[in-house]
Design a protein around this motif. Structure first.
Motif, PDB file in Angstrom:
ATOM      1  N   GLU A  26       5.911   6.456 -17.068  1.00 29.85           N
ATOM      2  CA  GLU A  26       5.514   7.803 -16.953  1.00 29.85           C
ATOM      3  C   GLU A  26       4.173   7.826 -16.182  1.00 29.85           C
ATOM      4  O   GLU A  26       3.898   8.682 -15.086  1.00 29.85           O
ATOM      5  CB  GLU A  26       5.510   8.630 -18.118  1.00 29.85           C
ATOM      6  CG  GLU A  26       6.884   9.004 -18.772  1.00 29.85           C
ATOM      7  CD  GLU A  26       6.313   9.846 -20.022  1.00 29.85           C
ATOM      8  OE1 GLU A  26       5.204  10.438 -20.212  1.00 29.85           O
ATOM      9  OE2 GLU A  26       7.440  10.054 -20.731  1.00 29.85           O
ATOM     10  N   ASP A  29       4.246   7.273 -12.373  1.00 30.83           N
ATOM     11  CA  ASP A  29       4.967   8.318 -11.440  1.00 30.83           C
ATOM     12  C   ASP A  29       4.076   8.562 -10.305  1.00 30.83           C
ATOM     13  O   ASP A  29       2.772   8.968 -10.580  1.00 30.83           O
ATOM     14  CB  ASP A  29       5.328   9.534 -12.140  1.00 30.83           C
ATOM     15  CG  ASP A  29       6.008  10.558 -11.674  1.00 30.83           C
ATOM     16  OD1 ASP A  29       6.899  10.143 -10.921  1.00 30.83           O
ATOM     17  OD2 ASP A  29       6.026  11.593 -11.938  1.00 30.83           O
ATOM     18  N   ASP A 286      -5.196   9.517 -19.804  1.00 27.53           N
ATOM     19  CA  ASP A 286      -4.508  10.511 -19.169  1.00 27.53           C
ATOM     20  C   ASP A 286      -5.141  11.915 -18.964  1.00 27.53           C
ATOM     21  O   ASP A 286      -4.942  12.417 -17.994  1.00 27.53           O
ATOM     22  CB  ASP A 286      -3.256  10.790 -20.303  1.00 27.53           C
ATOM     23  CG  ASP A 286      -2.059   9.985 -20.434  1.00 27.53           C
ATOM     24  OD1 ASP A 286      -2.235   8.742 -19.567  1.00 27.53           O
ATOM     25  OD2 ASP A 286      -1.227  10.049 -21.316  1.00 27.53           O
ATOM     26  N   ARG A 292       0.348  11.524 -16.243  1.00 29.21           N
ATOM     27  CA  ARG A 292       1.533  11.956 -16.984  1.00 29.21           C
ATOM     28  C   ARG A 292       1.425  13.424 -17.343  1.00 29.21           C
ATOM     29  O   ARG A 292       1.097  14.081 -18.545  1.00 29.21           O
ATOM     30  CB  ARG A 292       1.562  11.306 -18.477  1.00 29.21           C
ATOM     31  CG  ARG A 292       1.845   9.838 -18.469  1.00 29.21           C
ATOM     32  CD  ARG A 292       1.688   9.240 -19.781  1.00 29.21           C
ATOM     33  NE  ARG A 292       2.574   9.441 -20.607  1.00 29.21           N
ATOM     34  CZ  ARG A 292       2.459  10.335 -21.826  1.00 29.21           C
ATOM     35  NH1 ARG A 292       1.041  10.371 -22.168  1.00 29.21           N
ATOM     36  NH2 ARG A 292       3.025  10.658 -22.578  1.00 29.21           N
ATOM     37  N   PRO A 293       1.150  14.165 -16.101  1.00 27.33           N
ATOM     38  CA  PRO A 293       0.848  15.690 -16.314  1.00 27.33           C
ATOM     39  C   PRO A 293       1.943  16.409 -17.091  1.00 27.33           C
ATOM     40  O   PRO A 293       1.565  17.318 -17.921  1.00 27.33           O
ATOM     41  CB  PRO A 293       0.756  16.052 -14.762  1.00 27.33           C
ATOM     42  CG  PRO A 293       1.549  15.163 -14.148  1.00 27.33           C
ATOM     43  CD  PRO A 293       1.322  13.936 -14.723  1.00 27.33           C
ATOM     44  N   GLY A 294       3.112  15.889 -17.090  1.00 24.50           N
ATOM     45  CA  GLY A 294       4.200  16.567 -17.689  1.00 24.50           C
ATOM     46  C   GLY A 294       4.222  16.430 -19.086  1.00 24.50           C
ATOM     47  O   GLY A 294       4.918  17.331 -19.922  1.00 24.50           O
ATOM     48  N   ALA A 295       3.424  15.117 -19.577  1.00 22.57           N
ATOM     49  CA  ALA A 295       3.475  15.128 -21.190  1.00 22.57           C
ATOM     50  C   ALA A 295       2.788  16.058 -21.740  1.00 22.57           C
ATOM     51  O   ALA A 295       3.044  16.444 -22.891  1.00 22.57           O
ATOM     52  CB  ALA A 295       2.772  13.528 -21.355  1.00 22.57           C
ATOM     53  N   ALA A 297       2.823  19.239 -21.445  1.00 23.82           N
ATOM     54  CA  ALA A 297       3.622  20.473 -21.464  1.00 23.82           C
ATOM     55  C   ALA A 297       4.686  20.286 -22.611  1.00 23.82           C
ATOM     56  O   ALA A 297       5.238  21.144 -23.003  1.00 23.82           O
ATOM     57  CB  ALA A 297       4.325  20.917 -20.124  1.00 23.82           C
ATOM     58  N   ARG A 298       4.939  18.936 -23.050  1.00 26.49           N
ATOM     59  CA  ARG A 298       5.934  18.830 -24.023  1.00 26.49           C
ATOM     60  C   ARG A 298       5.422  18.980 -25.434  1.00 26.49           C
ATOM     61  O   ARG A 298       4.369  19.010 -25.605  1.00 26.49           O
ATOM     62  CB  ARG A 298       6.331  17.375 -23.937  1.00 26.49           C
ATOM     63  CG  ARG A 298       7.348  17.137 -22.555  1.00 26.49           C
ATOM     64  CD  ARG A 298       8.146  15.795 -22.667  1.00 26.49           C
ATOM     65  NE  ARG A 298       7.274  14.499 -23.033  1.00 26.49           N
ATOM     66  CZ  ARG A 298       6.903  14.026 -21.909  1.00 26.49           C
ATOM     67  NH1 ARG A 298       7.247  14.266 -20.755  1.00 26.49           N
ATOM     68  NH2 ARG A 298       6.015  12.577 -22.103  1.00 26.49           N
TER      69      ARG A 298
END
Length: 298
Positions: A26, A29, A286, A292-295, A297-298
């Motif tokens: 991740e 990416d 991070d 991992r910018p999407g992490a 939001a999880r």
């Protein structure tokens, strides 16, 4: 791909800690990843590592890669071979599953843009003073086997291959595609060298470095090689076979991105990280680096 938009492919060699491998992928990416998992890794662990990976990950044929054996070289070469088949790749990095970026992706791309056609890696001609009284030649002059993390040596010397400029150094590196292509071509064309190095000690530290440093095999390497470590690794303190796990207390040192004052280019990766020891540190990296910018939001 335009020259001003370098693309790094990452060959990742892993054997354990599925959560850490997923997190590393991740963090890399949007770079394409070519993932090798040790053939000796238990099937449930392998299944967890390769489950639900993004489309930019290619799973490589599994090869046994015990410590200090030839298998790590074979996996490295096959990773380069696969990466070189992707259009637009300008550089290829060899990354351990226990590594993690310590630079923003944009900084890594900027470094590659400033060094078009250059390769990065800490290497030294043999004899290398850090490798004992023989300078590392005992790794080559004698046939070796590994049992666990123990060396088995046949105490009968053998002749060294002719026409090779022997060198050793770090396994972690970033190669320009021309250098990686010449390395793979030499591997394919010289089965005699492959047979010789299969019984050398820690072949992953000498085979690739020797091929790269031999002008007959890789023309132009010496003029296009930035001889500096791009991996921040803590080898300080008592001599050891593997560096310690990094934790949150190491963050200030990682933020400098320099192993020593003479370093030519700041580090882009560090080692070793694990889910158990290093999660807080990776969370901090991070947040600082935008990985991992999407992490979030999880």
């Amino acid at each position: 791909m335009p020259v001003d938009s370098p693309e790094l492919a990452c060959v990742v060699l892993a054997h354990s800690d599925p959560a850490q491998v997923h997190r590393l992928i991740e963090a890399l990416d949007p770079f394409p990843v070519f993932l090798h998992v040790d053939a000796n890794t238990a099937e449930p662990v392998f299944d967890a590592i390769v489950r639900d990976l993004p489309e930019r990950v290619t799973i490589l044929r599994r090869i046994p890669t015990p410590w200090a054996t030839w298998g790590a070289v074979e996996a490295e070469i096959e990773g380069y071979r696969a990466a070189l088949g992707v259009p637009g790749i300008t550089h290829v990095a060899l990354v351990s599953g226990a590594d993690y970026p310590i630079a923003p992706i944009d900084d890594i791309r900027r470094m590659l843009r400033e060094h078009p056609g250059d390769s990065f890696g800490a290497t030294s001609p043999l004899p290398y003073s850090e490798w004992g009284h023989s300078g590392g030649f005992d790794r080559l002059r004698y046939r070796h086997w590994a049992r666990g993390k123990r060396m088995l040596r046949l105490p009968i010397p053998r002749s060294l291959p002719k026409g090779v400029d022997f060198a050793g150094g770090a396994t972690s590196k970033i190669l320009a595609v021309d250098h990686a292509r010449a390395l793979v071509a030499t591997y394919d064309a010289r089965p005699d060298l492959v047979a010789f190095w299969r019984r050398s000690w820690s072949a992953d530290e000498t085979f690739v470095n020797s091929i790269l440093n031999t002008p007959a095999f890789v023309p132009g390497w010496r003029d296009a090689h930035v001889n500096t470590p791009l991996w921040w690794i803590d080898w300080g303190g008592p001599r050891k076979k593997s560096p310690p796990w990094l934790t949150l207390v190491d963050l200030p040192r990682l933020e400098t991105r320099h192993v020593d004052d003479a370093q030519l280019v700041p580090c882009t990766f560090a080692r070793k990280f694990s889910t158990q020891a290093s999660t807080d540190l990776m969370d901090a990296l991070d947040a600082k680096l935008g990985l991992r910018p999407g992490a979030a939001a999880r």
